[in-house]
Design a protein around this motif. Structure first.
Motif, PDB file in Angstrom:
ATOM      1  N   ILE A   1      24.421  51.627  67.408  1.00 25.07           N
ATOM      2  CA  ILE A   1      25.625  52.465  67.392  1.00 25.07           C
ATOM      3  C   ILE A   1      26.865  51.631  67.707  1.00 25.07           C
ATOM      4  N   GLY A   2      26.739  50.732  68.680  1.00 22.70           N
ATOM      5  CA  GLY A   2      27.881  49.902  69.057  1.00 22.70           C
ATOM      6  C   GLY A   2      28.359  49.023  67.918  1.00 22.70           C
ATOM      7  N   ASN A   3      27.432  48.372  67.208  1.00 22.80           N
ATOM      8  CA  ASN A   3      27.851  47.496  66.117  1.00 22.80           C
ATOM      9  C   ASN A   3      28.347  48.284  64.913  1.00 22.80           C
ATOM     10  N   TRP A   4      27.837  49.494  64.723  1.00 22.46           N
ATOM     11  CA  TRP A   4      28.375  50.335  63.638  1.00 22.46           C
ATOM     12  C   TRP A   4      29.840  50.661  63.921  1.00 22.46           C
ATOM     13  N   VAL A   5      30.140  51.015  65.173  1.00 18.68           N
ATOM     14  CA  VAL A   5      31.531  51.294  65.554  1.00 18.68           C
ATOM     15  C   VAL A   5      32.396  50.050  65.357  1.00 18.68           C
TER      16      VAL A   5
ATOM     17  N   ALA B   1      22.156  45.683  75.193  1.00 23.10           N
ATOM     18  CA  ALA B   1      22.793  46.502  74.168  1.00 23.10           C
ATOM     19  C   ALA B   1      24.152  45.969  73.754  1.00 23.10           C
ATOM     20  N   MET B   2      24.760  45.120  74.584  1.00 21.66           N
ATOM     21  CA  MET B   2      26.093  44.604  74.258  1.00 21.66           C
ATOM     22  C   MET B   2      26.056  43.180  73.706  1.00 21.66           C
ATOM     23  N   LEU B   3      24.864  42.606  73.539  1.00 14.59           N
ATOM     24  CA  LEU B   3      24.772  41.200  73.166  1.00 14.59           C
ATOM     25  C   LEU B   3      25.096  40.942  71.696  1.00 14.59           C
ATOM     26  N   PHE B   4      25.308  41.980  70.905  1.00 20.20           N
ATOM     27  CA  PHE B   4      25.681  41.766  69.504  1.00 20.20           C
ATOM     28  C   PHE B   4      27.079  41.171  69.367  1.00 20.20           C
ATOM     29  N   VAL B   5      27.864  41.172  70.450  1.00 16.81           N
ATOM     30  CA  VAL B   5      29.219  40.611  70.381  1.00 16.81           C
ATOM     31  C   VAL B   5      29.251  39.131  70.736  1.00 16.81           C
ATOM     32  N   ILE B   6      28.115  38.529  71.063  1.00 15.66           N
ATOM     33  CA  ILE B   6      28.107  37.110  71.432  1.00 15.66           C
ATOM     34  C   ILE B   6      28.732  36.280  70.309  1.00 15.66           C
ATOM     35  N   PRO B   7      29.767  35.509  70.598  1.00 14.83           N
ATOM     36  CA  PRO B   7      30.467  34.730  69.550  1.00 14.83           C
ATOM     37  C   PRO B   7      29.759  33.400  69.276  1.00 14.83           C
ATOM     38  N   GLY B   8      28.608  33.466  68.630  1.00 14.88           N
ATOM     39  CA  GLY B   8      27.796  32.268  68.416  1.00 14.88           C
ATOM     40  C   GLY B   8      28.491  31.206  67.590  1.00 14.88           C
ATOM     41  N   PHE B   9      29.081  31.608  66.461  1.00 16.74           N
ATOM     42  CA  PHE B   9      29.719  30.624  65.579  1.00 16.74           C
ATOM     43  C   PHE B   9      30.874  29.894  66.260  1.00 16.74           C
TER      44      PHE B   9
ATOM     45  N   ALA C   1      31.696  49.353  75.063  1.00 10.29           N
ATOM     46  CA  ALA C   1      31.632  50.586  75.848  1.00 10.29           C
ATOM     47  C   ALA C   1      30.711  51.610  75.189  1.00 10.29           C
ATOM     48  N   VAL C   2      30.826  51.758  73.876  1.00  8.24           N
ATOM     49  CA  VAL C   2      29.969  52.705  73.152  1.00  8.24           C
ATOM     50  C   VAL C   2      28.506  52.291  73.252  1.00  8.24           C
ATOM     51  N   ALA C   3      28.228  50.998  73.122  1.00  3.71           N
ATOM     52  CA  ALA C   3      26.844  50.514  73.197  1.00  3.71           C
ATOM     53  C   ALA C   3      26.234  50.802  74.567  1.00  3.71           C
ATOM     54  N   CYS C   4      26.990  50.546  75.633  1.00  2.00           N
ATOM     55  CA  CYS C   4      26.484  50.810  76.983  1.00  2.00           C
ATOM     56  C   CYS C   4      26.238  52.300  77.215  1.00  2.00           C
ATOM     57  N   LEU C   5      27.172  53.126  76.760  1.00  2.00           N
ATOM     58  CA  LEU C   5      27.022  54.568  76.949  1.00  2.00           C
ATOM     59  C   LEU C   5      25.885  55.128  76.097  1.00  2.00           C
ATOM     60  N   ALA C   6      25.713  54.596  74.891  1.00  2.00           N
ATOM     61  CA  ALA C   6      24.591  55.028  74.050  1.00  2.00           C
ATOM     62  C   ALA C   6      23.263  54.630  74.683  1.00  2.00           C
ATOM     63  N   TYR C   7      23.202  53.426  75.271  1.00  2.00           N
ATOM     64  CA  TYR C   7      21.990  53.018  75.993  1.00  2.00           C
ATOM     65  C   TYR C   7      21.715  53.984  77.137  1.00  2.00           C
ATOM     66  N   LEU C   8      22.769  54.308  77.898  1.00  2.00           N
ATOM     67  CA  LEU C   8      22.610  55.212  79.036  1.00  2.00           C
ATOM     68  C   LEU C   8      22.119  56.582  78.580  1.00  2.00           C
ATOM     69  N   ALA C   9      22.694  57.121  77.506  1.00  2.00           N
ATOM     70  CA  ALA C   9      22.279  58.434  77.007  1.00  2.00           C
ATOM     71  C   ALA C   9      20.816  58.413  76.585  1.00  2.00           C
ATOM     72  N   CYS C  10      20.407  57.368  75.891  1.00  2.00           N
ATOM     73  CA  CYS C  10      19.013  57.253  75.466  1.00  2.00           C
ATOM     74  C   CYS C  10      18.093  57.125  76.675  1.00  2.00           C
TER      75      CYS C  10
END
Length: 448
Positions: free
Chosen positions: A185-189, A239-247, A209-218
């Motif tokens: 959900i977080g990465n879709w947003v 749940a928030m690790l999709f934002v890691i700036p690897g490149f 914020a959305v990813a953390c709250l979605a994790y909490l709701a689940c």
């Protein structure tokens, strides 16, 4: 000046970054590119550079590509490359032509990067007999190529990657399922906001914020209906690790290793901005809804089973990140293989030996770099499109977040310890890639 790679929304009356109409400056369509005017040939060189820069590759690769094109067009090129800008001058006999090009924002597109590298590699054989307009038409086709995946597919890739990531950190099925929901959900947003040209910090803040709250709701639903332990809430970090700036993280270190300090420092600052923003938002959300980064419950798996599951999780984690970078599926598959072998080696070295985590990260990244060179020779995929997804899963996002969290609650000593551990690992990862490139890439080995 701005390239039209990242156009701002049409409903805006005035663009902050104005579009360059490359073909409008062409004076004569009846001569081949090598005989065109200096400014027309220099325009091709600059456009190749700015398109490569928009794909997320480092300064060394951008400059090398510009040099290849310049030589084929009988020019000498000198370029300074940053995160978003290129300042360059092309020389021909007693004349020179200088330009400054800039991008609206930084991004990653490994599919377009592969196509641009193929274009540059074949430029001397396939393009020097064409007109300048025909060359720009070829570049238009690459530039306007749509992404391989829509927002929902990118969300699914992030969900798979982060659920695998949290297993590798020590989480179990509960954490994996909640991460799947939260990261998806977080990465879709985030993807939707990016498609609407919302500024980067807003993208990162809202999606985390959305990813953390979605994790909490689940998690709360599972607690309500199945009575799971409260200790499973610790997986919200994954749940928030999709934002890691690897490149930008990896290319910053590689650029600095080649003394491209302008690009390296700008990329490092960009990566740190993303990380600080994400961790601070995660910390604020955690304090607001009372989430705590506890230790994961032990999985109690045998060493052989853990080895097998690490291989599987590393493959799917890297495959998911590679899809997020717009890699074609075959490229993502090979990146997944590299990541499975390199990351599993790293984790097994930490568990079975007494070597420090940083040294283990060096070994994993070195193996990924060696294998990437072999895959590059056989399939032609850009090394960086293979290695960065393969090692982004090694970046210690958990350590960084715990460091910021503890500093935020005034546990300065504990926070500093976590951050120092993270810094050691982060420094060793690109070093492993650098050594692999020095050994197997002759062009990379020398400073000139």
């Amino acid at each position: 000046m701005a390239d039209d790679i990242q156009a701002t929304p049409r409903h805006l009356s005035q663009k902050h970054h104005m579009t360059i109409h490359w073909k409008d400056s062409i004076a004569d369509d009846n001569i081949c590119a090598t005989k065109a005017s200096l400014n027309e040939r220099a325009g091709v060189v600059g456009r190749v550079g700015i398109m490569l820069l928009s794909c997320g590759t480092g300064a060394w690769r951008v400059r090398d590509a510009m040099n290849v094109v310049a030589r084929a067009l009988n020019l000498t090129c000198s370029a300074e490359v940053g995160l978003l800008t290129i300042s360059y001058t092309c020389f021909s006999q007693n004349l020179s032509h200088s330009q400054i090009l800039t991008l609206p924002k930084s991004g990653v597109n490994t599919d377009k990067l592969g196509r641009m590298e193929s274009f540059v590699r074949n430029f001397a054989q396939e393009c020097t007999h064409l007109t300048i307009r025909q060359i720009h038409i070829k570049l238009d086709k690459i530039q306007k190529r749509p992404g391989n995946y829509n927002a929902w597919q990118a969300a699914l890739a992030a969900a798979v990657a982060c659920s695998a990531f949290v297993f590798l950190l020590g989480g179990g099925l509960v954490e994996m399922f909640c991460c799947f929901v939260g990261a998806g959900i977080g990465n879709w947003v985030r993807k939707e906001m990016t498609n609407h040209s919302i500024t980067m910090l807003a993208d990162i803040s809202v999606s985390v914020a959305v990813a953390c709250l979605a994790y909490l709701a689940c998690f709360k639903c599972l607690e309500l209906f199945f009575g799971i332990s409260l200790q499973h809430e610790a997986g919200y970090i994954g749940a928030m690790l999709f934002v890691i700036p690897g490149f930008p993280f990896i290319t910053s270190m590689l650029d600095m290793s080649k003394l491209d300090m302008k690009s390296g420092l700008e990329r490092l600052a960009y990566a740190l901005t993303i990380i600080v923003t994400a961790t601070l938002v995660g910390w604020i959300v955690a304090l607001t809804v009372h989430l705590r980064p506890k230790n994961f419950l032990p999985l109690n798996l045998s060493p052989m089973l853990m080895l097998f599951l690490r291989l599987i999780a590393s493959f799917f984690g890297v495959y998911g990140f590679s899809i997020m970078f717009n890699s074609p599926r075959k490229m993502a598959f090979w990146a997944g293989i590299l990541g499975a072998l390199g990351n599993t080696l790293r984790l097994e070295l930490v568990d079975l030996t007494h070597i420090p985590a940083g040294t283990a990260a060096f070994a994993g990244a070195f193996l990924a770099g060696i294998l990437a060179s072999l895959v590059n020779k056989k399939h032609g995929y850009p090394r960086i499109s293979l290695t960065v997804p393969a090692i982004v899963i090694m970046i210690p996002g958990l350590y960084i977040y715990r460091g910021v969290y503890n500093i935020g609650i005034n546990s300065i000593g504990v926070g500093a310890l976590w951050l120092s551990k993270a810094a050691m690992i982060i420094m060793f990862i690109p070093l492993g890639l650098f050594v692999a490139r020095v050994l197997l890439d002759k062009k990379w080995r020398y400073c000139d």
